[in-house]
Structure formats: structure tokens, C-alpha cells
Design a protein around this motif. Sequence first.
Motif, PDB file in Angstrom:
ATOM      1  N   LYS A 119       0.826  -1.203   0.000  1.00 21.11           N
ATOM      2  CA  LYS A 119       0.000   0.000   0.000  1.00 21.11           C
ATOM      3  C   LYS A 119       0.868   1.263   0.000  1.00 21.11           C
ATOM      4  CE  LYS A 119      -3.849   2.086   2.472  1.00 21.11           C
ATOM      5  NZ  LYS A 119      -3.135   3.188   3.097  1.00 21.11           N
ATOM      6  N   TYR A 122       1.430   3.085  -3.242  1.00 18.32           N
ATOM      7  CA  TYR A 122       0.319   3.867  -3.779  1.00 18.32           C
ATOM      8  C   TYR A 122      -0.053   5.030  -2.866  1.00 18.32           C
ATOM      9  CZ  TYR A 122       0.053  -0.031  -6.954  1.00 18.32           C
ATOM     10  OH  TYR A 122       0.372  -0.966  -7.896  1.00 18.32           O
ATOM     11  N   ASP A 123       0.476   5.004  -1.637  1.00 20.47           N
ATOM     12  CA  ASP A 123       0.198   6.103  -0.704  1.00 20.47           C
ATOM     13  C   ASP A 123       0.750   7.427  -1.217  1.00 20.47           C
ATOM     14  OD1 ASP A 123      -1.441   5.200   1.228  1.00 20.47           O
ATOM     15  OD2 ASP A 123       0.133   4.557   2.580  1.00 20.47           O
ATOM     16  N   ASN A 124       1.740   7.364  -2.102  1.00 21.35           N
ATOM     17  CA  ASN A 124       2.320   8.597  -2.637  1.00 21.35           C
ATOM     18  C   ASN A 124       1.430   9.249  -3.685  1.00 21.35           C
ATOM     19  OD1 ASN A 124       4.771   8.649  -1.179  1.00 21.35           O
ATOM     20  ND2 ASN A 124       5.472   6.924  -2.403  1.00 21.35           N
ATOM     21  N   LEU A 125       0.431   8.524  -4.146  1.00 18.33           N
ATOM     22  CA  LEU A 125      -0.454   9.104  -5.156  1.00 18.33           C
ATOM     23  C   LEU A 125      -1.322  10.178  -4.518  1.00 18.33           C
ATOM     24  CD1 LEU A 125      -1.595   5.871  -7.014  1.00 18.33           C
ATOM     25  CD2 LEU A 125       0.055   7.562  -7.804  1.00 18.33           C
ATOM     26  N   LEU A 126      -1.660  11.173  -5.317  1.00 16.87           N
ATOM     27  CA  LEU A 126      -2.447  12.294  -4.802  1.00 16.87           C
ATOM     28  C   LEU A 126      -3.947  12.033  -4.954  1.00 16.87           C
ATOM     29  CD1 LEU A 126      -0.424  15.186  -6.433  1.00 16.87           C
ATOM     30  CD2 LEU A 126      -0.362  14.495  -4.039  1.00 16.87           C
ATOM     31  N   ASP A 127      -4.693  12.757  -4.172  1.00 13.02           N
ATOM     32  CA  ASP A 127      -6.150  12.719  -4.271  1.00 13.02           C
ATOM     33  C   ASP A 127      -6.594  12.986  -5.719  1.00 13.02           C
ATOM     34  OD1 ASP A 127      -8.943  13.207  -3.763  1.00 13.02           O
ATOM     35  OD2 ASP A 127      -8.479  15.322  -3.604  1.00 13.02           O
ATOM     36  N   LEU A 130      -6.191   9.936  -7.900  1.00 14.47           N
ATOM     37  CA  LEU A 130      -7.218   8.943  -7.604  1.00 14.47           C
ATOM     38  C   LEU A 130      -8.568   9.391  -8.186  1.00 14.47           C
ATOM     39  CD1 LEU A 130      -7.095   6.274  -6.181  1.00 14.47           C
ATOM     40  CD2 LEU A 130      -7.738   7.374  -4.069  1.00 14.47           C
ATOM     41  N   LYS A 191       5.485   7.693 -12.027  1.00  9.27           N
ATOM     42  CA  LYS A 191       6.209   8.447 -10.989  1.00  9.27           C
ATOM     43  C   LYS A 191       7.416   7.680 -10.469  1.00  9.27           C
ATOM     44  CE  LYS A 191       2.924  11.738  -9.784  1.00  9.27           C
ATOM     45  NZ  LYS A 191       2.623  12.774  -8.842  1.00  9.27           N
ATOM     46  N   TYR A 193       7.381   4.850  -8.797  1.00  7.62           N
ATOM     47  CA  TYR A 193       7.180   4.120  -7.541  1.00  7.62           C
ATOM     48  C   TYR A 193       7.221   2.603  -7.763  1.00  7.62           C
ATOM     49  CZ  TYR A 193       5.320   8.685  -6.138  1.00  7.62           C
ATOM     50  OH  TYR A 193       5.143  10.008  -5.913  1.00  7.62           O
TER      51      TYR A 193
END
Lengths: 201, 278
Positions: A119, A122-127, A130, A191, A193
Motif C-alpha cells: 500500500k 500507492y500512498d504517494n499518489l495524490l487525491d 485517484l 512516478k 514508484y
Amino acid sequence: MFAFLFAIFKSDEQKLNEEFEREAVPHMDALYNFALKMTGDSDDASDLIQETYLKAFRFWDKFEKGTNCKAWLFRIMKNTYINTYRKNTKEPDKVDYEEIENFYENIKPSSTDSAHLEKDIYDNLLDDELSSAISSLPEDFRTVVILCDIEGYTYDEIADFVDVPVGTVRSRLHRARKMLFTKLHSYASDKGYVTKAKAKK
Amino acid sequence: MMDMKLDMIDAYIDGEITDKSLEQEILSKINNDNNFAIEYRVHSLVKNLVKEKLVFKQTPAKVRAKILKSIGSTTKVPSQSNSFLSDIFEKPSFSFATAFVVILAIVLIIINRPGVIENKDFAIEQLGNDNMFVQAKNNFNSIITGKLTPQLTSKNADEIKNFFNNNGVKYSTLVPSFSDWVLVGAVVSEDKGEKFAHHVYADKNGKLAYLFQVDESYLYNHKIISLSDDLIKYLDDGNCYTYISDGSVTLFTKLDNNICAIVSNGNPKEVENTFCSL
């Protein structure tokens, strides 16, 4: 006589206003978020929610007291969206589900201890990313994801809302999550990741 | 065991399986079948990301106000009221009185209608420690005197947005890029349990521009940060407010749903040209 007249006017209209404000207004933020995800545009979402509330107020006497007011408001919003906004909203390009399925199978990890499933990646992805992934889903799939994962509706409620059998809700959610995973994986790859998926041979 | 469709995994994740034996069957598949196990992990991951990462946005205060106003003033009320009203008007003894009341109400509304707000000196209205104008000025002074340093040093707008997002700022933030101003860093502050976004730019001469942004709903609903109603209305109308004093320029502008305060020790005209045209 004036005082009497005022009192009658006031009690009748005020009662309706108060009832509406107590029952319907608290759901405004939930509806705004739904509108935002459906239209993908804050101006359209603002127009859609205003239109929804005006219609709801106009037909407040048709609302069956004691039933689910939030679901009733969502239904009005959905119909307003279909009748007014859908034709103006740029729909995502038609999705070739088979292609997505192939891509998904390709990027899907081969074991449960794969780094793709962390997880943290994917936590680095922005609102925004998403939101954009959800907006890119075809409408049927987008609706079930919003109602299930954001609004917390049960399958029965969603089935009632979109007027399809529960099995269809389940299968749409399954496909929608697959599509979302492919989107999020692409963002995360871009990105850096996760390592980019190799093209399917 | 019958062939089970993979979408049952989603029903399991969503807590939709009520039949205990079916639940056990799915659990056993997840534990013993690699394909089901992966599917379970992937779909749980996606569901959790959607639930946790999506920022719940509040209805913009302007839209909320419009809706509430429309509800309160609409003449199209539900049908039982309409029939009552028409009954009243049909009675001759009431028609004159009703007409008189309506005319009186219209006259009162016209007399009491708020005037157009002119570009006045809004700065004198901004008082108190919870005032956004006061906070922005104080924060800028702390930055230039070195009392407040960035928690994150970065020139990257995405990294700064990410920093806001990961540090509990609940509203959508905007970090614009400019050719003459480079990003320096960012700070997330906390006030009464709510997190707020601040970031800083520098120009080639070392002058700083500090930007403090707040979703407008905080100014209406949260009562943590205040700003005078006149200034909010002025910004809602699409204006940019400029105030120059003590060697610094303070601007207020609205970007999407965010009210932004910009304070800078740069050239006021250049700062205004840059930040008011956002």
C-alpha cells in the motif's frame, strides 16, 4: 387579521422549510462529492447539486417520511445528471474491457508477497490522481465504486439505486476495481514508484 | 467445491456475504488458491485507497448559501401550500390585505437590500488572532525573521501538494508555478485540530512571497479562521484585494474554492501582476 394571516403563512411554509432543512440539507456534502465524481468538474457539480436540491424541495411533499432521504436525494441527482448533464459531460473514451483485462493480467502480481501489493507504494499518489482514475471509469462502473467505496452503500441499496440485479453490482465492482488498479499502477509507474509493466508478449 | 467466480472476492471484501458456509468457502479459496489470494489483496488495496485517499470535499460555501437561499425564498412550494394560498387569494376579504402585505414586503426588501461593496479598505476590518489577514501578516514576519522555517524544502509543486495531502490537510490545495518565482518550501500548521497549507516562493533577488490557502468553507463553517464578510464577498465576485504597508504587500484572491492570502516583500506591482492573475 394581518397577524393571523402571517401566522398561518409562517407556520405552513416554515414547517416545510424546517423539515426539509432537517432531513435533506445534512446530506449536501455527500451529494456534492457524488456530483463532483460524476461530472468531474466543480462548476458542473455545483450546478447539479443546486438543481437537485431545488427539485427535491419542489417535490418534498412526494417524499415518504420515514424512508431513506439520502437515497431519495441521490435518485433525484442521478436522474438530473442523466437528463441534463450526461449529454454535456465528456464521457471517457469507450473502454475495451478485454484490453484492460489483458493488461491487468499482465501487471497483476504473480504472488501475494509482490511489491506491487504494498500500500505504501500507492500512498504517494495524490487525491487528484485517484479522482482522475475514478473519473476515467465508464459511468456504470464509476457509479458503483462511488456508492460502495465512498458512500458506503450496500449491494442491495446500490442495486435499487442503479436498477440492476445485485449480481451485476458485484461484477461491475469487480471490473471497476480491476480498471482502477491498472490506472493507479500506471500513475505509480510514471512516478517511478513501481517498475513499468512489460508489454504482453 | 464448485467453481467460484472471482467477483465473490469483492462481495467478501465488502462484507456482503451473510451465508457462513459460503464465507468459509471464500476464505478457504483465499488461503489455498494463489489466484484468489492475489485478487483478494489487489481488490482490498484498491478499496482501501479509494476510501482513505480521496479527500471528502465540502460543498462550497457559496453554493450552499445559494441553495439555502433558494429554498427559503422559492415561490414554488409543495402543492398543499399552493392550494392553501389560492384559497386565501380567492376570498375577497383577504385579497386586499394579502396584496398589501406582499407590496409592503417588497418595499422592505428593496429598502434593506445590501448595497454593492466598493473597493474599500478591508484591512481595517481584519481583527483578532483568528483572522486570516492577521495570521498571514504575522506568519510572513516570522518567515522573514527566521522564526518560521519550512517543514519541507522543495521546488516541486507535486511534492508540496503531496506533503499537504499526507500531513492531514483535508481540502484540495493549489500550488501554482511561475517563471519568475521558484518554490522554496511548505509548512502545515494546526489550529484546533484542523491542518492548514502554507507555502513559500522566492524570486531571483531573494524576495519572498508567502501563500496561505484555506478552503472557503472554513471561513463559514469551522469558525477557526475568520475574514470579514465584506472581503469574502469582494473575493467571491472575482476581485483581488491588495494592501500595501510596512514594506510588504498583502493580496487576497480566490482560487477555485480556496481563499488565498499572499504576503510578499517583493515589488508590489510585480507581486500583484503575478498572483492576482492566477
